[in-house]
Design an enzyme around this catalytic site. Structure first.
Site, PDB file in Angstrom:
ATOM      1  N   ARG A 122       0.822  -1.225   0.000  1.00  0.00           N
ATOM      2  CA  ARG A 122       0.000   0.000   0.000  1.00  0.00           C
ATOM      3  C   ARG A 122       0.850   1.267   0.000  1.00  0.00           C
ATOM      4  O   ARG A 122       0.418   2.325   0.461  1.00  0.00           O
ATOM      5  CB  ARG A 122      -0.981   0.019   1.166  1.00  0.00           C
ATOM      6  CG  ARG A 122      -1.953  -1.132   1.106  1.00  0.00           C
ATOM      7  CD  ARG A 122      -3.098  -1.009   2.061  1.00  0.00           C
ATOM      8  NE  ARG A 122      -3.878  -2.229   1.982  1.00  0.00           N
ATOM      9  CZ  ARG A 122      -3.576  -3.331   2.647  1.00  0.00           C
ATOM     10  NH1 ARG A 122      -2.545  -3.363   3.461  1.00  0.00           N
ATOM     11  NH2 ARG A 122      -4.316  -4.402   2.510  1.00  0.00           N
ATOM     12  N   LYS A 144       2.356  11.597 -11.117  1.00  0.00           N
ATOM     13  CA  LYS A 144       1.519  10.648 -11.867  1.00  0.00           C
ATOM     14  C   LYS A 144       2.333   9.409 -12.199  1.00  0.00           C
ATOM     15  O   LYS A 144       3.477   9.521 -12.662  1.00  0.00           O
ATOM     16  CB  LYS A 144       1.060  11.272 -13.194  1.00  0.00           C
ATOM     17  CG  LYS A 144      -0.120  12.183 -13.086  1.00  0.00           C
ATOM     18  CD  LYS A 144      -0.595  12.557 -14.487  1.00  0.00           C
ATOM     19  CE  LYS A 144      -1.768  13.499 -14.445  1.00  0.00           C
ATOM     20  NZ  LYS A 144      -2.168  13.926 -15.796  1.00  0.00           N
ATOM     21  N   GLU A 186       8.479  19.172 -25.092  1.00  0.00           N
ATOM     22  CA  GLU A 186       7.771  19.519 -23.849  1.00  0.00           C
ATOM     23  C   GLU A 186       8.368  20.780 -23.215  1.00  0.00           C
ATOM     24  O   GLU A 186       7.641  21.588 -22.631  1.00  0.00           O
ATOM     25  CB  GLU A 186       7.817  18.352 -22.853  1.00  0.00           C
ATOM     26  CG  GLU A 186       7.175  17.052 -23.343  1.00  0.00           C
ATOM     27  CD  GLU A 186       5.630  17.068 -23.396  1.00  0.00           C
ATOM     28  OE1 GLU A 186       5.016  18.095 -23.044  1.00  0.00           O
ATOM     29  OE2 GLU A 186       5.055  16.032 -23.806  1.00  0.00           O
ATOM     30  N   LYS A 222       6.202  23.535 -14.112  1.00  0.00           N
ATOM     31  CA  LYS A 222       5.270  22.411 -13.974  1.00  0.00           C
ATOM     32  C   LYS A 222       4.898  22.192 -12.504  1.00  0.00           C
ATOM     33  O   LYS A 222       3.741  21.928 -12.188  1.00  0.00           O
ATOM     34  CB  LYS A 222       5.837  21.120 -14.598  1.00  0.00           C
ATOM     35  CG  LYS A 222       4.783  20.016 -14.555  1.00  0.00           C
ATOM     36  CD  LYS A 222       5.119  18.732 -15.307  1.00  0.00           C
ATOM     37  CE  LYS A 222       3.987  17.730 -15.069  1.00  0.00           C
ATOM     38  NZ  LYS A 222       4.213  16.411 -15.621  1.00  0.00           N
ATOM     39  N   GLU A 232      -6.061  18.046 -11.430  1.00  0.00           N
ATOM     40  CA  GLU A 232      -6.349  18.361 -12.832  1.00  0.00           C
ATOM     41  C   GLU A 232      -7.791  18.818 -13.050  1.00  0.00           C
ATOM     42  O   GLU A 232      -8.477  18.374 -13.967  1.00  0.00           O
ATOM     43  CB  GLU A 232      -6.027  17.143 -13.707  1.00  0.00           C
ATOM     44  CG  GLU A 232      -5.591  17.561 -15.094  1.00  0.00           C
ATOM     45  CD  GLU A 232      -4.870  16.466 -15.862  1.00  0.00           C
ATOM     46  OE1 GLU A 232      -4.355  15.534 -15.240  1.00  0.00           O
ATOM     47  OE2 GLU A 232      -4.844  16.590 -17.088  1.00  0.00           O
ATOM     48  N   ARG A 236      -4.133  22.902 -14.366  1.00  0.00           N
ATOM     49  CA  ARG A 236      -3.220  21.845 -14.844  1.00  0.00           C
ATOM     50  C   ARG A 236      -3.511  21.474 -16.295  1.00  0.00           C
ATOM     51  O   ARG A 236      -2.641  20.946 -16.998  1.00  0.00           O
ATOM     52  CB  ARG A 236      -3.320  20.612 -13.935  1.00  0.00           C
ATOM     53  CG  ARG A 236      -2.224  19.566 -14.192  1.00  0.00           C
ATOM     54  CD  ARG A 236      -2.115  18.583 -13.039  1.00  0.00           C
ATOM     55  NE  ARG A 236      -1.128  17.554 -13.267  1.00  0.00           N
ATOM     56  CZ  ARG A 236      -0.667  16.754 -12.318  1.00  0.00           C
ATOM     57  NH1 ARG A 236      -1.088  16.875 -11.077  1.00  0.00           N
ATOM     58  NH2 ARG A 236       0.221  15.809 -12.592  1.00  0.00           N
ATOM     59  N   ASN A 240      -1.707  20.649 -21.237  1.00  0.00           N
ATOM     60  CA  ASN A 240      -2.139  19.917 -22.438  1.00  0.00           C
ATOM     61  C   ASN A 240      -1.978  20.720 -23.722  1.00  0.00           C
ATOM     62  O   ASN A 240      -2.465  20.296 -24.775  1.00  0.00           O
ATOM     63  CB  ASN A 240      -3.609  19.496 -22.305  1.00  0.00           C
ATOM     64  CG  ASN A 240      -3.755  18.362 -21.307  1.00  0.00           C
ATOM     65  OD1 ASN A 240      -2.826  17.579 -21.117  1.00  0.00           O
ATOM     66  ND2 ASN A 240      -4.901  18.282 -20.661  1.00  0.00           N
ATOM     67  N   HIS A 243      -1.601  19.013 -27.005  1.00  0.00           N
ATOM     68  CA  HIS A 243      -1.765  17.578 -26.770  1.00  0.00           C
ATOM     69  C   HIS A 243      -3.038  16.971 -27.361  1.00  0.00           C
ATOM     70  O   HIS A 243      -3.073  15.767 -27.590  1.00  0.00           O
ATOM     71  CB  HIS A 243      -1.672  17.263 -25.268  1.00  0.00           C
ATOM     72  CG  HIS A 243      -0.254  17.164 -24.777  1.00  0.00           C
ATOM     73  ND1 HIS A 243       0.661  18.173 -24.937  1.00  0.00           N
ATOM     74  CD2 HIS A 243       0.421  16.152 -24.150  1.00  0.00           C
ATOM     75  CE1 HIS A 243       1.824  17.798 -24.418  1.00  0.00           C
ATOM     76  NE2 HIS A 243       1.706  16.573 -23.943  1.00  0.00           N
ATOM     77  N   HIS A 247      -2.241  13.663 -29.344  1.00  0.00           N
ATOM     78  CA  HIS A 247      -2.739  12.323 -29.027  1.00  0.00           C
ATOM     79  C   HIS A 247      -3.394  11.690 -30.245  1.00  0.00           C
ATOM     80  O   HIS A 247      -3.243  10.482 -30.500  1.00  0.00           O
ATOM     81  CB  HIS A 247      -3.726  12.379 -27.851  1.00  0.00           C
ATOM     82  CG  HIS A 247      -3.042  12.638 -26.542  1.00  0.00           C
ATOM     83  ND1 HIS A 247      -3.593  13.397 -25.535  1.00  0.00           N
ATOM     84  CD2 HIS A 247      -1.828  12.245 -26.075  1.00  0.00           C
ATOM     85  CE1 HIS A 247      -2.760  13.461 -24.506  1.00  0.00           C
ATOM     86  NE2 HIS A 247      -1.674  12.763 -24.815  1.00  0.00           N
TER      87      HIS A 247
END
Ligand SMILES: NC(=O)c1ccc[n+]([C@@H]2O[C@H](COP(=O)([O-])OP(=O)(O)OC[C@H]3O[C@@H](n4cnc5c(N)ncnc54)[C@H](O)[C@@H]3O)[C@@H](O)[C@H]2O)c1
Ligand SMILES: [Zn+2]
Length: 356
Positions: A122, A144, A186, A222, A232, A236, A240, A243, A247
């Site tokens: 955990r 993340k 980036e 960031k 988010e 945040r 993107n 992006h 994507h």
């Protein structure tokens, strides 16, 4: 050497250090933040032959008991199967709640190791040693972690903050040009969002001599955004920028076009679309596009606006009928705009207009 102190959403703090020679001194660095313990160093088959021994030796000299786990290099290692093997390796090594996992590698190793550390017992502590520019400027900040599922990228994951991040810029010497360019996309994105001086390094300077500054500036930006909006819900989303098209491009290429290269094309698309919509001056857009090109990145999109819009709509999780896109207003400032999904095709088509 530069040190940023970051505060996690739960109020704990940890250092992000950037500089030369950090691999050699990693043992002393970790000894400053934790008692001696077992350390599982996780790396990949490209990075391990270059840097694993150095890290192991430094940790051993500082009194840590080290074990290692090396996975095949590449995105395929961000899988549930490799995650399962890594968790078994933690158990086999008898790691306890007071022990430590160390991610030595790019974003793949960071995401995989962070996930394993976040769920083993955990949650055990972990440290990031990013060895790609992309991992240093982006993936190692924000907590993340994830693995991919057959149904899509990053579908299984959790938030787990490291207890320290150590970016040794010397490791970028061995990083192939294509990967350097991925990270540059980036960093340029961060410049367009918030930092004209960072953008200037890519527009006029010699980035290869400025990695420390590039990483520090990116981390400052960031981490500020992530701290303001850990879940988010709002600001945040700015990260993107470029992006939504990126994507779609990755998906349409069946991931033959890498993420950073797709982001570069995506940045060019939103820049052109912003000019068409009267949001951005055409000379600022030209500067963005020339700077992306100067960094060895593509600006030409090989797919139609209709195909990209279809894929982007499929990509959109939940039943939302709206999408938030980020549009540049000038270099260093962008805005968030919510639009119906049905408007995406016209946005992309504006962004493809006049591409050379
Ligand atoms: N967690 C986040 O917030 C976040 C953000 C952005 C990206 N990511 C994830 O990061 C991953 C991409 O990261 P990446 O581009 O670092 O990929 P990567 O980890 O696959 O590294 C790219 C390649 O470079 C090699 N390599 C790494 N360091 C090297 C070095 N110093 N010298 C020589 N070769 C080296 C690797 O073995 C690999 O072949 C994706 O899975 C993406 O989803 C996560
Ligand atoms: Zn990205």
């Amino acid at each position: 050497m530069n040190t940023q102190i970051l505060t996690t959403p739960s109020g704990e703090t940890y250092p992000i250090k950037t500089g030369s020679g950090l691999l050699q001194s990693i043992g002393a660095e970790l000894a400053a933040i934790t008692k001696p313990c077992r350390v599982m160093i996780v790396s990949d088959s490209n990075v391990a032959p270059l840097y694993l021994l150095k890290v192991k030796k430094s940790l051993a000299e500082a009194g840590f008991f080290t074990q290692t786990h090396v996975v095949p290099a590449g995105e395929e290692s961000k899988s549930a199967a490799v995650l399962g093997e890594l968790l078994e390796a933690f158990a086999e090594a008898h790691l306890t709640r007071t022990d430590l996992a160390v991610a030595l590698g790019g974003g793949v190793i960071g995401d995989l190791t962070g996930f394993a550390a976040g769920c083993y017992l955990r949650g055990i502590r972990f440290v990031q040693i990013p060895t790609t520019l992309l991992a240093a400027v982006d993936a190692s900040v924000g907590g993340k972690t994830a693995v991919n599922l057959a149904h899509g990228k990053n579908l299984a994951g959790l938030f787990h903050q490291p207890i320290g991040v150590y970016c040794d810029v010397d490791t970028l010497q061995t990083l192939p040009e294509h990967e350097i360019a991925d990270g540059a996309a980036e960093a340029i994105k961060h410049g367009i969002l918030d930092d004209p001086a960072l953008f200037d390094i890519y527009e006029n300077g010699n980035p290869a001599e400025k990695y420390e500054e590039i990483i520090v500036r990116s981390v400052i930006y960031k981490s500020r955004i992530v701290m303001e909006d850990p879940n988010e819900k709002g600001v945040r989303k700015m990260l993107n920028l470029g992006h939504t098209p990126a994507h779609a491009i990755e998906r349409l290429s069946n991931f033959a076009i890498s993420h950073g290269h797709a982001v570069a094309i995506g940045l060019a698309i939103v820049a052109r679309a912003s000019v068409r919509r009267g949001i951005l001056d055409s000379d600022e857009s030209a500067r963005i596009i020339n700077t992306i090109r100067r960094s060895g990145l593509p600006v030409f999109c090989p797919y139609s606006a209709a195909d990209m819009a279809t894929v982007a709509a499929l990509d959109k999780k939940a039943a939302a009928s709206d999408i938030t896109v980020i549009l540049p207003e000038k270099i260093g400032q962008c805005r968030m705009e919510k639009m119906p999904l049905t408007e995406l095709e016209s946005l992309f088509s504006d962004g493809l207009e006049g591409q050379a």
